[in-house]
Design a protein around this motif. Sequence first.
Motif: not given
Length: 292
Positions: A212-220, A222-232
């Motif tokens: 789960v920790a490996e997901w954090l940079p990519g999720y970050a 999304q948060i910083d861009s304000g866009s949350f496409p359901a890639e997973v």
Amino acid sequence: MDNKTGTPVTVIGLGLMGQALAGAFLRAGHLTTVWNRTASKADQLVADGARLAPTVGAALKAGSVAVICVTDYHAVRELLGASELDGTTLVNLTSGDSAQAREAARWAEERGARYVDGAIMAVPPAVGTAEATILHSGPEADFEAHRSTLDALGTVTYLGADHGLASLYDVAGLAMMWSVLNAWLQGTALLRTAGVDAAAYAPFARQIAAGVAEWLPGYAEQIDSGSFPAEVSALETDVRAMAHLIEESEAVGVNAELPRLIKAIADRSVAAGHGGEQYPVLIEEFGTPHGN
């Protein structure tokens, strides 16, 4: 290095953490002056080469930088209020919140001091080793002027000019710590109903946590861009899995408060139209007080 020739530093407050800080400075060869309300707490440090100042004012004058670690921010002002602070560099490693840190900075700077706030992410025995992370925030020039001295305490990290950042990172780290531990305890409670002990589950739990920790940079991103496409996975899919966790917990007689809380937060997001987006969209829920 002889401890009589190193950069002079002062430590105010000799609880367990303060003693650890002073000890780390001594081991690194710094001329270390200490002060504490109860002078006897300095006995071992003095035996190791520290100098005990008779007053707070004398302690402040003895070091090129003064590190203070006491009960709370009120105690900081109480101890330093009657002393001359003009020209002093204070590094406050007392625990508190970000508002207290910013107010302490204003208070100190009004009295002519240079002020750096900080937070210790370590237990006392780890201070002075690379495992101890010491967070700092405040004017960069004031931090850099004493970085080489502060390096004696562990892995020092500068976060930015906002004095409140160290406190915010501190509590953010605690949120991570407790959330990971609580999730592990939930899983452990579930598996114990089937006779699986905590030691057997721990390696698998550690693998999941690391993944789960490996997901954090990519999720970050999304948060910083304000866009949350359901890639997973879409949030509405995650909500169905949350319901399964609740049902399983209740079926085997395990407390389901934590998964119910998580699902309640996710349900609000789905109701707001975010069910087709990815999990980090929940930042909108975490960033808004419940009921607002």
